[in-house]
Design an enzyme around this catalytic site. Structure first.
Site, PDB file in Angstrom:
ATOM      1  N   VAL A 110       0.850  -1.191   0.000  1.00  0.00           N
ATOM      2  CA  VAL A 110       0.000   0.000   0.000  1.00  0.00           C
ATOM      3  C   VAL A 110       0.887   1.244   0.000  1.00  0.00           C
ATOM      4  O   VAL A 110       1.628   1.490   0.948  1.00  0.00           O
ATOM      5  CB  VAL A 110      -0.933   0.014   1.222  1.00  0.00           C
ATOM      6  CG1 VAL A 110      -1.841   1.237   1.172  1.00  0.00           C
ATOM      7  CG2 VAL A 110      -1.760  -1.264   1.282  1.00  0.00           C
ATOM      8  N   ARG A 148      -2.923  13.329   0.295  1.00  0.00           N
ATOM      9  CA  ARG A 148      -4.073  14.180   0.649  1.00  0.00           C
ATOM     10  C   ARG A 148      -4.989  14.480  -0.531  1.00  0.00           C
ATOM     11  O   ARG A 148      -5.601  15.543  -0.606  1.00  0.00           O
ATOM     12  CB  ARG A 148      -3.596  15.503   1.277  1.00  0.00           C
ATOM     13  CG  ARG A 148      -2.693  15.334   2.496  1.00  0.00           C
ATOM     14  CD  ARG A 148      -3.465  14.781   3.678  1.00  0.00           C
ATOM     15  NE  ARG A 148      -2.650  14.752   4.890  1.00  0.00           N
ATOM     16  CZ  ARG A 148      -1.985  13.683   5.337  1.00  0.00           C
ATOM     17  NH1 ARG A 148      -2.050  12.539   4.652  1.00  0.00           N
ATOM     18  NH2 ARG A 148      -1.276  13.734   6.438  1.00  0.00           N
ATOM     19  N   ARG A 149      -5.052  13.542  -1.457  1.00  0.00           N
ATOM     20  CA  ARG A 149      -5.958  13.722  -2.592  1.00  0.00           C
ATOM     21  C   ARG A 149      -7.047  12.648  -2.628  1.00  0.00           C
ATOM     22  O   ARG A 149      -7.779  12.539  -3.615  1.00  0.00           O
ATOM     23  CB  ARG A 149      -5.186  13.691  -3.906  1.00  0.00           C
ATOM     24  CG  ARG A 149      -4.122  14.769  -4.042  1.00  0.00           C
ATOM     25  CD  ARG A 149      -3.600  14.822  -5.456  1.00  0.00           C
ATOM     26  NE  ARG A 149      -2.421  15.672  -5.581  1.00  0.00           N
ATOM     27  CZ  ARG A 149      -1.816  15.930  -6.739  1.00  0.00           C
ATOM     28  NH1 ARG A 149      -2.295  15.422  -7.859  1.00  0.00           N
ATOM     29  NH2 ARG A 149      -0.730  16.687  -6.771  1.00  0.00           N
ATOM     30  N   SER A 182      -7.768   6.345   0.062  1.00  0.00           N
ATOM     31  CA  SER A 182      -9.140   5.947   0.380  1.00  0.00           C
ATOM     32  C   SER A 182      -9.804   5.246  -0.801  1.00  0.00           C
ATOM     33  O   SER A 182     -10.486   4.227  -0.634  1.00  0.00           O
ATOM     34  CB  SER A 182      -9.969   7.164   0.800  1.00  0.00           C
ATOM     35  OG  SER A 182      -9.522   7.676   2.030  1.00  0.00           O
ATOM     36  N   TYR A 210      -5.052   2.359   9.241  1.00  0.00           N
ATOM     37  CA  TYR A 210      -6.001   1.382   8.715  1.00  0.00           C
ATOM     38  C   TYR A 210      -7.302   1.247   9.492  1.00  0.00           C
ATOM     39  O   TYR A 210      -8.266   0.674   8.994  1.00  0.00           O
ATOM     40  CB  TYR A 210      -5.290   0.035   8.554  1.00  0.00           C
ATOM     41  CG  TYR A 210      -4.225   0.133   7.489  1.00  0.00           C
ATOM     42  CD1 TYR A 210      -4.565   0.090   6.144  1.00  0.00           C
ATOM     43  CD2 TYR A 210      -2.902   0.358   7.831  1.00  0.00           C
ATOM     44  CE1 TYR A 210      -3.602   0.240   5.163  1.00  0.00           C
ATOM     45  CE2 TYR A 210      -1.924   0.505   6.848  1.00  0.00           C
ATOM     46  CZ  TYR A 210      -2.290   0.444   5.516  1.00  0.00           C
ATOM     47  OH  TYR A 210      -1.328   0.604   4.554  1.00  0.00           O
ATOM     48  N   PHE A 242       4.134  -9.762   5.429  1.00  0.00           N
ATOM     49  CA  PHE A 242       3.839  -9.952   4.005  1.00  0.00           C
ATOM     50  C   PHE A 242       3.462  -8.614   3.378  1.00  0.00           C
ATOM     51  O   PHE A 242       3.211  -7.651   4.056  1.00  0.00           O
ATOM     52  CB  PHE A 242       2.714 -10.972   3.795  1.00  0.00           C
ATOM     53  CG  PHE A 242       1.447 -10.730   4.567  1.00  0.00           C
ATOM     54  CD1 PHE A 242       0.488  -9.842   4.079  1.00  0.00           C
ATOM     55  CD2 PHE A 242       1.212 -11.353   5.783  1.00  0.00           C
ATOM     56  CE1 PHE A 242      -0.690  -9.629   4.778  1.00  0.00           C
ATOM     57  CE2 PHE A 242       0.039 -11.149   6.491  1.00  0.00           C
ATOM     58  CZ  PHE A 242      -0.911 -10.286   5.992  1.00  0.00           C
TER      59      PHE A 242
END
Length: 408
Positions: free
Chosen positions: A80, A88-89, A93, A121, A408
């Protein structure tokens, strides 16, 4: 702005991996990049695009993970990352929401991950589901209790790990079901465990191994690395870092730990272990074990109706749970969980709830870590029927405590 999201093609791997490298501040060696690519399931990658530029990425490993009383398919979330230029765009999400929708569509009821930053998270419904102790032991004060298990038939054998890979794989496959959070390792995971090129050593020496065995075969193994050091007076001050110790029985476990703690020229041994690791009971002077706590595995219940009956329960429970979930709306309703000896059911109902909780709380309890009472005391869930949280926490608790043991 909107950023189109889709899986990448293999030809787009360099751009995908460049986002990870930039976000994590890591420059992998070519052999590490190739190993990483070989483990990537390209149909389970996602990338967010700003024109022709990949601005954010994530991926999933298709895993089989141990849960209380069994095992089930789990989406192992990994990689991720968002470019620093695109923070911040809303890209993260969008990626996380799309990924959870894809996981649900595939029929996987649970997702899990290791969090590079633990503040992230919970926003997407993940709960801290397992913990780890980072332990440091001074070898001169590492004696075991007098009644520590001992089998005179057991012996230690020094090995080169890559040369006994089949023994390691067989032993691990036999113990993976003993603790929630452990997961089956495919060929690529084993390649990572045994990786021993110079970039893999991180300043330590070559990967070393011990087998604990008797006439019937291997009963356990240890993998570790060392650093040779002497102080200014010429006194040995070597360090040993345990990568993993796996054993089928207490005697093999104890012997392997003695094998690393009694290593010549080593004064300090470090390791990451479960919070209820048997090592903590074996030490005659437990104060000599210095430990730091950290979160380990995070779990997301993607499908409440499928996930809750897929595990076993430590005690009977019959309760109505109101789940709050603004990311996976199919979960956001009231559910009646009924569990007894050997079976459980979870069905949607309209009855008044006994308790109301965010879906992240279910994730934190799913593998058996049992922190629902703590969340209640912190005011992070609501109890409508007195005692209902304690009953659910008792039912969802498990021994041994969950722990995955390999990032992982």
């Amino acid at each position: 702005m909107t950023y189109p999201i889709r899986p990448i093609a293999e030809a787009e791997w360099p751009a995908f991996s460049a986002v990870l490298s930039e976000a994590f501040g890591w420059t992998p060696a070519p052999l590490q990049t190739e190993r990483w690519k070989a483990h990537t399931e390209f149909d389970r990658t996602l990338a967010a695009f700003d024109g022709d530029t990949i601005a954010g990425v994530t991926a999933v490993f298709s895993m089989t993970m141990t849960v209380p009383g069994g095992a089930l398919p789990v989406a192992g979330v990994t990689s991720v990352s968002v470019l620093p230029s695109h923070r911040r765009r809303g890209i993260l999400s969008s990626l996380m929401r799309r990924q959870l929708a894809d996981v649900h569509e595939r029929g996987e009821a649970v997702a899990a991950l290791y969090a590079s930053e633990s503040a992230i998270y919970g926003r997407y419904g993940y709960g801290k589901a397992a913990s780890e102790l980072g332990v440091t032991i001074t070898t001169s004060a590492s004696a075991f209790v007098k009644n520590a298990p001992h089998d005179p038939e057991l012996r230690l054998r020094v090995v080169t790990p890559a040369e006994v890979r089949q023994d390691l794989e067989k032993l691990f496959a036999g113990v993976v079901a003993e603790r929630p959070g452990r997961y089956a390792r495919d060929e690529q995971f084993w390649n990572a465990v045994l990786a021993d090129e110079e970039p893999d050593r991180d300043g330590w020496n070559a990967l070393r191994g011990l087998l604990a065995e008797d006439a019937s075969g291997v009963r356990g193994y240890a993998l570790f690395r060392m650093k040779s050091r002497w102080d200014d007076d010429g006194i040995p001050a070597g360090e040993l870092r345990v990568q993993e110790i796996e054993a089928r029985d207490p005697a093999a476990y104890a012997l392997l730990w003695r094998g690393v703690l009694d290593r010549d020229l080593v004064t300090k041994v470090t390791a990451g272990v479960p919070v209820d690791a048997p090592l903590t009971a074996l030490l005659a002077n437990p104060r000599q074990l210095r430990a730091g706590w950290s979160d380990e595995l995070w779990v997301r219940v993607v499908d409440v109706e499928k996930a809750l009956p897929a595990r076993s329960y430590a005690a009977p429970v019959d309760t109505v749970i109101e789940v709050e979930d603004d990311v996976c709306p199919w979960n956001a309703r009231r559910w009646r969980l009924t569990a007894g000896a050997g079976s459980a059911s979870c069905t949607p109902v309209d009855a008044a709830p006994d308790l109301t909780l965010p879906v992240s709380a279910l994730g934190s309890a799913y593998l058996g870590d049992g922190e629902l009472g703590t969340l209640l005391d912190a005011g992070l869930l609501k109890e409508h029927t007195p005692g209902s949280v304690r009953a659910l926490a008792t039912a969802m608790s498990w021994s041994p405590k969950p722990w995955a043991g390999l990032v992982f």
